[in-house]
Write a protein that holds these residues in place. Structure first.
Motif, PDB file in Angstrom:
ATOM      1  N   CYS A   9       0.810  -1.227   0.000  1.00 20.24           N
ATOM      2  CA  CYS A   9       0.000   0.000   0.000  1.00 20.24           C
ATOM      3  C   CYS A   9       0.843   1.277   0.000  1.00 20.24           C
ATOM      4  O   CYS A   9       0.372   2.331  -0.417  1.00 20.24           O
ATOM      5  CB  CYS A   9      -0.930  -0.003   1.216  1.00 20.24           C
ATOM      6  SG  CYS A   9      -2.037   1.421   1.312  1.00 20.24           S
ATOM      7  N   CYS A  12       0.941   3.979  -2.795  1.00 22.55           N
ATOM      8  CA  CYS A  12      -0.174   3.697  -3.712  1.00 22.55           C
ATOM      9  C   CYS A  12      -1.450   4.287  -3.126  1.00 22.55           C
ATOM     10  O   CYS A  12      -2.119   5.070  -3.742  1.00 22.55           O
ATOM     11  CB  CYS A  12      -0.352   2.195  -3.906  1.00 22.55           C
ATOM     12  SG  CYS A  12       1.007   1.420  -4.777  1.00 22.55           S
ATOM     13  N   ARG A  13      -1.743   3.840  -1.921  1.00 22.99           N
ATOM     14  CA  ARG A  13      -2.906   4.272  -1.146  1.00 22.99           C
ATOM     15  C   ARG A  13      -4.213   4.168  -1.926  1.00 22.99           C
ATOM     16  O   ARG A  13      -4.999   5.097  -2.006  1.00 22.99           O
ATOM     17  CB  ARG A  13      -2.703   5.674  -0.601  1.00 22.99           C
ATOM     18  CG  ARG A  13      -3.357   5.834   0.757  1.00 22.99           C
ATOM     19  CD  ARG A  13      -3.164   7.180   1.320  1.00 22.99           C
ATOM     20  NE  ARG A  13      -4.081   8.100   0.652  1.00 22.99           N
ATOM     21  CZ  ARG A  13      -4.303   9.329   1.043  1.00 22.99           C
ATOM     22  NH1 ARG A  13      -3.680   9.804   2.072  1.00 22.99           N
ATOM     23  NH2 ARG A  13      -5.131  10.093   0.403  1.00 22.99           N
ATOM     24  N   TYR A  14      -4.443   2.968  -2.448  1.00 18.46           N
ATOM     25  CA  TYR A  14      -5.747   2.696  -3.051  1.00 18.46           C
ATOM     26  C   TYR A  14      -6.772   2.671  -1.926  1.00 18.46           C
ATOM     27  O   TYR A  14      -6.477   2.209  -0.828  1.00 18.46           O
ATOM     28  CB  TYR A  14      -5.733   1.340  -3.757  1.00 18.46           C
ATOM     29  CG  TYR A  14      -4.831   1.309  -4.960  1.00 18.46           C
ATOM     30  CD1 TYR A  14      -5.239   1.880  -6.158  1.00 18.46           C
ATOM     31  CD2 TYR A  14      -3.579   0.712  -4.910  1.00 18.46           C
ATOM     32  CE1 TYR A  14      -4.415   1.853  -7.278  1.00 18.46           C
ATOM     33  CE2 TYR A  14      -2.753   0.681  -6.015  1.00 18.46           C
ATOM     34  CZ  TYR A  14      -3.175   1.251  -7.197  1.00 18.46           C
ATOM     35  OH  TYR A  14      -2.358   1.220  -8.297  1.00 18.46           O
ATOM     36  N   THR A  15      -7.965   3.151  -2.183  1.00 19.49           N
ATOM     37  CA  THR A  15      -8.970   3.217  -1.110  1.00 19.49           C
ATOM     38  C   THR A  15     -10.240   2.439  -1.446  1.00 19.49           C
ATOM     39  O   THR A  15     -11.285   2.676  -0.859  1.00 19.49           O
ATOM     40  CB  THR A  15      -9.316   4.682  -0.785  1.00 19.49           C
ATOM     41  OG1 THR A  15      -9.771   5.322  -1.970  1.00 19.49           O
ATOM     42  CG2 THR A  15      -8.106   5.417  -0.222  1.00 19.49           C
ATOM     43  N   ASP A  16     -10.143   1.499  -2.342  1.00 18.63           N
ATOM     44  CA  ASP A  16     -11.283   0.646  -2.673  1.00 18.63           C
ATOM     45  C   ASP A  16     -11.802  -0.058  -1.416  1.00 18.63           C
ATOM     46  O   ASP A  16     -13.008  -0.245  -1.240  1.00 18.63           O
ATOM     47  CB  ASP A  16     -10.878  -0.413  -3.703  1.00 18.63           C
ATOM     48  CG  ASP A  16     -10.210   0.168  -4.931  1.00 18.63           C
ATOM     49  OD1 ASP A  16      -9.210   0.890  -4.773  1.00 18.63           O
ATOM     50  OD2 ASP A  16     -10.682  -0.093  -6.043  1.00 18.63           O
ATOM     51  N   CYS A  50      -8.593  -4.806  -2.349  1.00 24.79           N
ATOM     52  CA  CYS A  50      -7.276  -4.182  -2.509  1.00 24.79           C
ATOM     53  C   CYS A  50      -6.605  -4.667  -3.796  1.00 24.79           C
ATOM     54  O   CYS A  50      -6.298  -5.850  -3.932  1.00 24.79           O
ATOM     55  CB  CYS A  50      -6.388  -4.496  -1.312  1.00 24.79           C
ATOM     56  SG  CYS A  50      -4.761  -3.709  -1.451  1.00 24.79           S
ATOM     57  N   ARG A  87     -14.083   6.633  -0.529  1.00 25.59           N
ATOM     58  CA  ARG A  87     -13.023   6.354  -1.499  1.00 25.59           C
ATOM     59  C   ARG A  87     -12.402   7.655  -2.000  1.00 25.59           C
ATOM     60  O   ARG A  87     -13.092   8.644  -2.210  1.00 25.59           O
ATOM     61  CB  ARG A  87     -13.623   5.577  -2.660  1.00 25.59           C
ATOM     62  CG  ARG A  87     -12.632   5.096  -3.651  1.00 25.59           C
ATOM     63  CD  ARG A  87     -13.371   4.357  -4.746  1.00 25.59           C
ATOM     64  NE  ARG A  87     -12.481   3.464  -5.436  1.00 25.59           N
ATOM     65  CZ  ARG A  87     -12.868   2.549  -6.267  1.00 25.59           C
ATOM     66  NH1 ARG A  87     -14.150   2.372  -6.523  1.00 25.59           N
ATOM     67  NH2 ARG A  87     -11.996   1.784  -6.868  1.00 25.59           N
ATOM     68  N   PRO A  90      -6.220   7.227  -5.856  1.00 22.64           N
ATOM     69  CA  PRO A  90      -4.916   6.775  -5.366  1.00 22.64           C
ATOM     70  C   PRO A  90      -3.879   7.882  -5.538  1.00 22.64           C
ATOM     71  O   PRO A  90      -4.141   8.890  -6.204  1.00 22.64           O
ATOM     72  CB  PRO A  90      -4.595   5.568  -6.245  1.00 22.64           C
ATOM     73  CG  PRO A  90      -5.454   5.705  -7.440  1.00 22.64           C
ATOM     74  CD  PRO A  90      -6.652   6.513  -7.035  1.00 22.64           C
ATOM     75  N   HIS A  94       0.831   6.012  -8.295  1.00 28.52           N
ATOM     76  CA  HIS A  94       0.449   4.686  -7.797  1.00 28.52           C
ATOM     77  C   HIS A  94       0.820   3.561  -8.738  1.00 28.52           C
ATOM     78  O   HIS A  94       1.208   2.484  -8.299  1.00 28.52           O
ATOM     79  CB  HIS A  94      -1.040   4.641  -7.453  1.00 28.52           C
ATOM     80  CG  HIS A  94      -1.943   4.823  -8.617  1.00 28.52           C
ATOM     81  ND1 HIS A  94      -2.478   3.769  -9.307  1.00 28.52           N
ATOM     82  CD2 HIS A  94      -2.381   5.949  -9.242  1.00 28.52           C
ATOM     83  CE1 HIS A  94      -3.237   4.231 -10.294  1.00 28.52           C
ATOM     84  NE2 HIS A  94      -3.185   5.554 -10.268  1.00 28.52           N
ATOM     85  N   THR A  95       0.725   3.770 -10.040  1.00 31.12           N
ATOM     86  CA  THR A  95       1.030   2.671 -10.963  1.00 31.12           C
ATOM     87  C   THR A  95       2.509   2.287 -10.889  1.00 31.12           C
ATOM     88  O   THR A  95       2.851   1.110 -10.973  1.00 31.12           O
ATOM     89  CB  THR A  95       0.635   3.011 -12.411  1.00 31.12           C
ATOM     90  OG1 THR A  95       1.234   4.249 -12.791  1.00 31.12           O
ATOM     91  CG2 THR A  95      -0.868   3.116 -12.559  1.00 31.12           C
ATOM     92  N   ALA A  98       3.066   0.572  -7.284  1.00 32.52           N
ATOM     93  CA  ALA A  98       2.371  -0.707  -7.073  1.00 32.52           C
ATOM     94  C   ALA A  98       3.296  -1.899  -7.314  1.00 32.52           C
ATOM     95  O   ALA A  98       3.150  -2.945  -6.684  1.00 32.52           O
ATOM     96  CB  ALA A  98       1.144  -0.795  -7.973  1.00 32.52           C
TER      97      ALA A  98
END
Length: 109
Positions: A9, A12-16, A50, A87, A90, A94-95, A98
């Motif tokens: 994470c 990136c910090r995706y929040t899905d 995630c 949400r 990101p 992030h890409t 990741a």
């Protein structure tokens, strides 16, 4: 044992995961999310959300993931880290991040 957010994470910090949490136990810092262990009810609905597989059950954490148990608990209460209930986009790169491994040092102490 609660679930924890681990190294993938970072930056990136995706929040899905935040959208599906029934207890609103995700806490956001500038480049990482954590799960507040005091709020986690071990439901696991966040795990498949995630995209970088950063969420694991603390009871099943590998030796490399073990430090994230304490890190999640500490950062969930850290000044400036705030509960996240919706949400968000990101982080900008992030890409790139990741696919990067060994990024724990980017969080500081």
């Amino acid at each position: 044992m609660p679930f924890i957010v681990t190294e993938p994470c970072i930056n990136c910090r995706y929040t899905d995961c935040v959208e599906v949490c029934p207890m609103d136990c995700f806490v956001a810092g500038p480049q990482f999310l954590v799960i507040d262990p005091d709020g986690c009810i071990d439901c696991s609905v966040c795990v498949p959300q995630c995209p970088v597989n950063a969420i694991v059950n603390a009871a099943e954490a590998t030796p490399e993931q073990q430090p994230y148990i304490e890190l999640n608990a500490r950062l969930a209460k850290a000044p400036g880290w705030e509960s996240l209930r919706q949400r968000q986009a990101p982080l900008p790169e992030h890409t790139h991040w990741a696919g990067v491994k060994h990024k724990r040092h980017l969080l500081g102490p």
